[in-house]
Design a protein around this motif. Structure first.
Motif, PDB file in Angstrom:
ATOM      1  N   ARG A   1       0.840  -1.190   0.000  1.00  0.00           N
ATOM      2  CA  ARG A   1       0.000   0.000   0.000  1.00  0.00           C
ATOM      3  C   ARG A   1       0.886   1.255   0.000  1.00  0.00           C
ATOM      4  NH1 ARG A   1      -4.167  -0.425   4.760  1.00  0.00           N
ATOM      5  NH2 ARG A   1      -4.511  -2.430   3.742  1.00  0.00           N
ATOM      6  N   ALA A   2       1.960   1.186   0.777  1.00  0.00           N
ATOM      7  CA  ALA A   2       2.886   2.331   0.830  1.00  0.00           C
ATOM      8  C   ALA A   2       3.459   2.609  -0.561  1.00  0.00           C
ATOM      9  CB  ALA A   2       4.022   2.050   1.829  1.00  0.00           C
ATOM     10  N   ARG A   3       3.786   1.562  -1.288  1.00  0.00           N
ATOM     11  CA  ARG A   3       4.347   1.753  -2.627  1.00  0.00           C
ATOM     12  C   ARG A   3       3.365   2.510  -3.516  1.00  0.00           C
ATOM     13  NH1 ARG A   3       6.737  -3.192  -5.649  1.00  0.00           N
ATOM     14  NH2 ARG A   3       7.133  -1.404  -6.975  1.00  0.00           N
ATOM     15  N   MET A   4       2.101   2.075  -3.482  1.00  0.00           N
ATOM     16  CA  MET A   4       1.101   2.736  -4.339  1.00  0.00           C
ATOM     17  C   MET A   4       0.886   4.183  -3.909  1.00  0.00           C
ATOM     18  SD  MET A   4      -1.761  -0.215  -4.974  1.00  0.00           S
ATOM     19  CE  MET A   4      -2.042  -0.616  -3.256  1.00  0.00           C
ATOM     20  N   LEU A   5       0.787   4.394  -2.599  1.00  0.00           N
ATOM     21  CA  LEU A   5       0.498   5.749  -2.109  1.00  0.00           C
ATOM     22  C   LEU A   5       1.669   6.689  -2.351  1.00  0.00           C
ATOM     23  CD1 LEU A   5      -1.324   4.726   1.194  1.00  0.00           C
ATOM     24  CD2 LEU A   5      -2.362   5.981  -0.714  1.00  0.00           C
ATOM     25  N   LEU A   6       2.885   6.200  -2.120  1.00  0.00           N
ATOM     26  CA  LEU A   6       4.051   7.080  -2.319  1.00  0.00           C
ATOM     27  C   LEU A   6       4.269   7.367  -3.803  1.00  0.00           C
ATOM     28  CD1 LEU A   6       6.566   5.739   0.377  1.00  0.00           C
ATOM     29  CD2 LEU A   6       5.087   7.764   0.475  1.00  0.00           C
ATOM     30  N   THR A   7       4.033   6.366  -4.642  1.00  0.00           N
ATOM     31  CA  THR A   7       4.129   6.604  -6.088  1.00  0.00           C
ATOM     32  C   THR A   7       3.124   7.676  -6.501  1.00  0.00           C
ATOM     33  OG1 THR A   7       4.858   4.348  -6.517  1.00  0.00           O
ATOM     34  CG2 THR A   7       3.905   5.548  -8.377  1.00  0.00           C
ATOM     35  N   HIS A   8       1.902   7.523  -5.992  1.00  0.00           N
ATOM     36  CA  HIS A   8       0.866   8.507  -6.317  1.00  0.00           C
ATOM     37  C   HIS A   8       1.245   9.886  -5.778  1.00  0.00           C
ATOM     38  CE1 HIS A   8      -2.842  10.347  -7.275  1.00  0.00           C
ATOM     39  NE2 HIS A   8      -3.374  10.295  -6.068  1.00  0.00           N
TER      40      HIS A   8
ATOM     41  N   ARG B   1       9.351  15.215  -9.119  1.00  0.00           N
ATOM     42  CA  ARG B   1       9.546  13.940  -9.783  1.00  0.00           C
ATOM     43  C   ARG B   1      10.196  12.890  -8.881  1.00  0.00           C
ATOM     44  NH1 ARG B   1       9.426  13.943 -15.312  1.00  0.00           N
ATOM     45  NH2 ARG B   1       8.830  15.906 -16.264  1.00  0.00           N
ATOM     46  N   ARG B   2       9.815  12.873  -7.619  1.00  0.00           N
ATOM     47  CA  ARG B   2      10.381  11.857  -6.727  1.00  0.00           C
ATOM     48  C   ARG B   2       9.624  10.541  -6.896  1.00  0.00           C
ATOM     49  NH1 ARG B   2      11.195  14.598  -0.876  1.00  0.00           N
ATOM     50  NH2 ARG B   2       9.264  15.710  -1.406  1.00  0.00           N
ATOM     51  N   THR B   3      10.373   9.430  -6.890  1.00  0.00           N
ATOM     52  CA  THR B   3       9.761   8.107  -7.009  1.00  0.00           C
ATOM     53  C   THR B   3       9.379   7.591  -5.621  1.00  0.00           C
ATOM     54  OG1 THR B   3      11.821   6.918  -6.694  1.00  0.00           O
ATOM     55  CG2 THR B   3      11.296   7.596  -8.956  1.00  0.00           C
ATOM     56  N   GLU B   4       8.695   6.436  -5.599  1.00  0.00           N
ATOM     57  CA  GLU B   4       8.376   5.801  -4.320  1.00  0.00           C
ATOM     58  C   GLU B   4       9.640   5.554  -3.508  1.00  0.00           C
ATOM     59  OE1 GLU B   4       7.379   1.558  -4.729  1.00  0.00           O
ATOM     60  OE2 GLU B   4       7.477   1.782  -6.888  1.00  0.00           O
ATOM     61  N   ASP B   5      10.720   5.114  -4.180  1.00  0.00           N
ATOM     62  CA  ASP B   5      11.969   4.837  -3.470  1.00  0.00           C
ATOM     63  C   ASP B   5      12.607   6.111  -2.927  1.00  0.00           C
ATOM     64  OD1 ASP B   5      11.862   2.101  -3.722  1.00  0.00           O
ATOM     65  OD2 ASP B   5      12.950   2.062  -5.626  1.00  0.00           O
ATOM     66  N   ASP B   6      12.590   7.182  -3.723  1.00  0.00           N
ATOM     67  CA  ASP B   6      13.124   8.461  -3.235  1.00  0.00           C
ATOM     68  C   ASP B   6      12.405   8.858  -1.950  1.00  0.00           C
ATOM     69  OD1 ASP B   6      14.718   8.618  -5.472  1.00  0.00           O
ATOM     70  OD2 ASP B   6      13.309   9.878  -6.599  1.00  0.00           O
ATOM     71  N   LEU B   7      11.080   8.736  -1.980  1.00  0.00           N
ATOM     72  CA  LEU B   7      10.293   9.176  -0.832  1.00  0.00           C
ATOM     73  C   LEU B   7      10.495   8.263   0.377  1.00  0.00           C
ATOM     74  CD1 LEU B   7       7.045  10.254  -2.704  1.00  0.00           C
ATOM     75  CD2 LEU B   7       8.593  11.752  -1.425  1.00  0.00           C
ATOM     76  N   ALA B   8      10.644   6.980   0.128  1.00  0.00           N
ATOM     77  CA  ALA B   8      10.796   6.050   1.251  1.00  0.00           C
ATOM     78  C   ALA B   8      12.196   6.107   1.861  1.00  0.00           C
ATOM     79  CB  ALA B   8      10.485   4.624   0.800  1.00  0.00           C
TER      80      ALA B   8
END
Lengths: 249, 92
Positions: free
Chosen positions: A48-55, A63-70
């Protein structure tokens, strides 16, 4: 910070940090079946975190990705509820935290299915199926252990007393929540609280647990002000990307 | 050591098929056994239905009874329907 981004980011952070905490039990739960179940549910939160952070990443212009944010944000830039980051404690504490947050997520994601943000609504449609199971599982444990042996009852009551002060933050509306509910992106936190309290009070009473008195609510997560446990959690979670930037597999 | 009772788990993999024994697990009661079975045995889309049965409720034939239970059937091959000419069209 744009409020739509912030609203989704907070939810992503809740999922990520709680998932990280739950995954600490992997290989250490009280017995094998419970180990598998807990790890299973942890993965639901990480997914769920992956989907929410990507969104969230698509809602800001960096332009940050899910990985950048995590993995590349520091403590003050995380906006999860404090209840998600608290150390796992004993299994009673883990299950009590789990149940209280699962019950919150159940009502949150039920409502988010009709969000005016189509992506969020789609994520919620997937999440609600997982959470319906999570809250059933953790709720059953609350009854079994709360209304169980003297020791299990004592531990569940201790866990409830310890974590209760952190639940107020789940419903403390600020300008981001007001923005989200005014745009139909998210629910009204007050209505959410009423549903949550009805479920939780019923469950705790059925488990023969004493609901703590109103106490000073502990908050700060959504301002990026965390408990002392957060730094160590991030150090463990972010270690690889911090030490080997750009590492992939 | 796990003090919870043992449960046998049966999973139906697709509609129309039978439930098949897939393994066992420990749980406090039937509801919890179903949940544990869901997490242990169906997390990779293995099933559409689960049965759990408390292992102590199963009556099983005993190994020492094998001679009287099963061996008498060994010399009664005529109980298999293999002594008929089956028309090719049946494609059996």
């Amino acid at each position: 910070m744009n409020k739509h981004f912030q609203y989704v980011l907070r939810m992503g952070d809740n999922a990520l940090i709680l998932g990280q905490r739950m995954s600490e039990w992997c290989g250490h739960s009280p017995f094998l079946e419970e180990d598998i179940a807990m790890a299973n549910c942890a993965l639901d939160h990480v997914g769920r975190a992956r989907m929410l952070l990507t969104h969230a990443g698509t809602l800001e212009d960096k332009r940050r990705t899910e990985d950048d944010l995590a993995f590349l944000r520091d403590e003050r830039e995380f906006f999860n509820f404090l209840i998600c980051e608290l150390p796992i404690g004993d299994y009673a504490f883990t299950l009590m935290r789990q149940y209280l947050v699962d019950a919150y997520h159940f009502h949150l994601y039920s409502r988010l299915q009709t969000s005016s943000d189509g992506v969020l609504a789609a994520i919620a449609a997937k999440a609600i199926k997982e959470t319906t199971y999570h809250v059933r599982r953790s709720g059953d444990w609350i009854i079994k252990l709360g209304d169980g042996s003297d020791e299990s009852h004592r531990r569940m009551q201790d866990a409830l007393d310890e974590v209760w002060g952190y639940t107020g933050e789940l419903f403390a509306a600020d300008e981001v929540d007001d923005f989200a509910s005014s745009k139909g992106i998210g629910p009204d936190p007050h209505a959410l609280r009423l549903d949550w309290e009805r479920d939780v009070f019923d469950k705790l009473r059925a488990a023969t647990l004493r609901i703590p008195e109103e106490i000073w609510p502990i908050s700060g997560g959504r301002q990026g002000v965390h408990t002392e446990a957060m730094g160590a959690l991030l150090a463990e979670m972010q270690f690889l990307q911090r030490s080997y930037p750009g590492l992939n597999w | 050591m796990n003090l919870l009772p043992l449960w046998e788990v049966f999973v139906r993999t697709r509609r129309g098929l039978d439930h098949k024994h897939i393994g066992s697990l420990h749980a406090a009661d039937g509801a919890q056994a179903l949940q544990a079975a869901r997490d242990t045995y169906t997390r990779r889309q293995e099933g559409v239905s689960i049965w759990v049965v408390e292992a102590s409720k199963i009556h099983a034939s005993q190994f020492e009874d094998n001679a009287s239970f099963f061996e008498p059937a060994e010399d009664k091959v005529y109980r298999h329907p293999t002594f008929y000419d089956v028309p090719d069209e049946l494609n059996l």
